[in-house]
Design a protein around this motif. Structure first.
Motif, short mmCIF file in Angstrom:
data_model
loop_
_atom_site.label_atom_id
_atom_site.label_comp_id
_atom_site.label_asym_id
_atom_site.label_seq_id
_atom_site.Cartn_x
_atom_site.Cartn_y
_atom_site.Cartn_z
N LYS A 76 0.83 -1.21 0.00
CA LYS A 76 0.00 0.00 0.00
C LYS A 76 0.87 1.26 0.00
O LYS A 76 2.02 1.25 0.44
N THR A 77 0.26 2.34 -0.45
CA THR A 77 0.88 3.65 -0.31
C THR A 77 0.45 4.20 1.04
O THR A 77 -0.74 4.21 1.37
N VAL A 78 1.43 4.59 1.84
CA VAL A 78 1.19 5.06 3.21
C VAL A 78 1.75 6.47 3.36
O VAL A 78 2.54 6.94 2.54
N LYS A 79 1.34 7.12 4.44
CA LYS A 79 1.91 8.42 4.79
C LYS A 79 2.94 8.19 5.90
O LYS A 79 2.63 7.56 6.92
N VAL A 80 4.14 8.69 5.68
CA VAL A 80 5.23 8.56 6.64
C VAL A 80 5.43 9.92 7.30
O VAL A 80 5.61 10.93 6.62
N VAL A 81 5.37 9.95 8.64
CA VAL A 81 5.55 11.19 9.40
C VAL A 81 6.75 11.00 10.30
O VAL A 81 6.80 10.05 11.10
N ASN A 82 7.73 11.90 10.16
CA ASN A 82 8.98 11.75 10.91
C ASN A 82 9.50 13.10 11.38
O ASN A 82 9.03 14.15 10.97
N LYS A 83 10.51 13.03 12.26
CA LYS A 83 11.15 14.23 12.79
C LYS A 83 12.58 14.37 12.26
O LYS A 83 13.38 15.11 12.80
N GLY A 84 12.90 13.59 11.23
CA GLY A 84 14.23 13.68 10.63
C GLY A 84 15.30 12.89 11.36
O GLY A 84 16.48 13.05 11.11
N LYS A 85 14.88 12.00 12.28
CA LYS A 85 15.85 11.20 13.05
C LYS A 85 16.09 9.86 12.37
O LYS A 85 15.15 9.22 11.89
N TRP A 86 17.35 9.44 12.37
CA TRP A 86 17.75 8.16 11.80
C TRP A 86 18.48 7.37 12.88
O TRP A 86 19.18 7.95 13.71
N HIS A 87 18.31 6.05 12.88
CA HIS A 87 19.05 5.17 13.80
C HIS A 87 19.35 3.88 13.07
O HIS A 87 18.44 3.26 12.53
N TYR A 96 0.95 6.04 8.63
CA TYR A 96 -0.50 6.12 8.55
C TYR A 96 -0.98 5.43 7.28
O TYR A 96 -0.36 5.55 6.23
N PHE A 97 -2.11 4.72 7.39
CA PHE A 97 -2.68 3.98 6.27
C PHE A 97 -4.19 4.06 6.34
O PHE A 97 -4.74 4.52 7.36
#
Length: 156
Positions: A76-87, A96-97
């Protein structure tokens, strides 16, 4: 052209490339309950689901968590919401879907993930976990629950 594609892939995956705070992407892989792979602008990005920790492979409910995520968002195509953090080369984000449902919160509600308090101070996730515990949903139906972080420590 092939070398250019490889270099771009390495740049994205190894350096924690800049992505918008919100973007749409197609889910192309489910690594485990709390890690998925998406395709954004023809580039694969690994996403670690924020606020939560799912059981590790070998723990009860790890397979159910992965299957739940797969059933809900794979392909599915989803919405990705992030704060710019990588680990560990993974973008930390909420996904979100289907009409704004949050997969991270859904996992906690279903007792398939724990609130990862070491990295999240979210009161909402804490409340979702407490409700699942009270109702003995998912992993909380078991007599003894080992947290994923305790389990990982035991493996080392």
């Amino acid at each position: 052209m092939y070398l250019k594609t490889i270099l771009l892939f390495l740049l994205i995956t190894l350096t924690g490339a800049k992505v918008p705070k919100e973007f749409s992407a197609r889910v192309i892989g489910v690594v485990d309950g709390d890690t998925v792979k998406v395709l954004y602008q023809n580039k694969p990005i690994h996403i670690r689901l924020e606020h939560i920790d799912c059981p590790e492979k070998g723990q009860p409910y790890s397979t159910k968590a992965k299957q739940f995520v797969s059933n809900k968002i794979f392909g599915k195509t989803v919405k990705v919401v992030n704060k710019g953090k990588w680990h560990w080369n993974r973008l930390i984000a909420e996904i979100y879907f289907d009409n704004h449902q949050n997969i991270n919160k859904s996992l906690v509600k279903k007792g398939l993930a724990m609130h990862f308090k070491k990295y999240s101070k979210s009161k909402e996730y804490a409340l979702l976990e407490n409700k699942a515990k009270q109702l003995k949903i998912g992993m909380w139906s078991l007599p003894n629950v080992t947290t994923p972080w305790q389990y990982r420590k035991q493996l080392n």
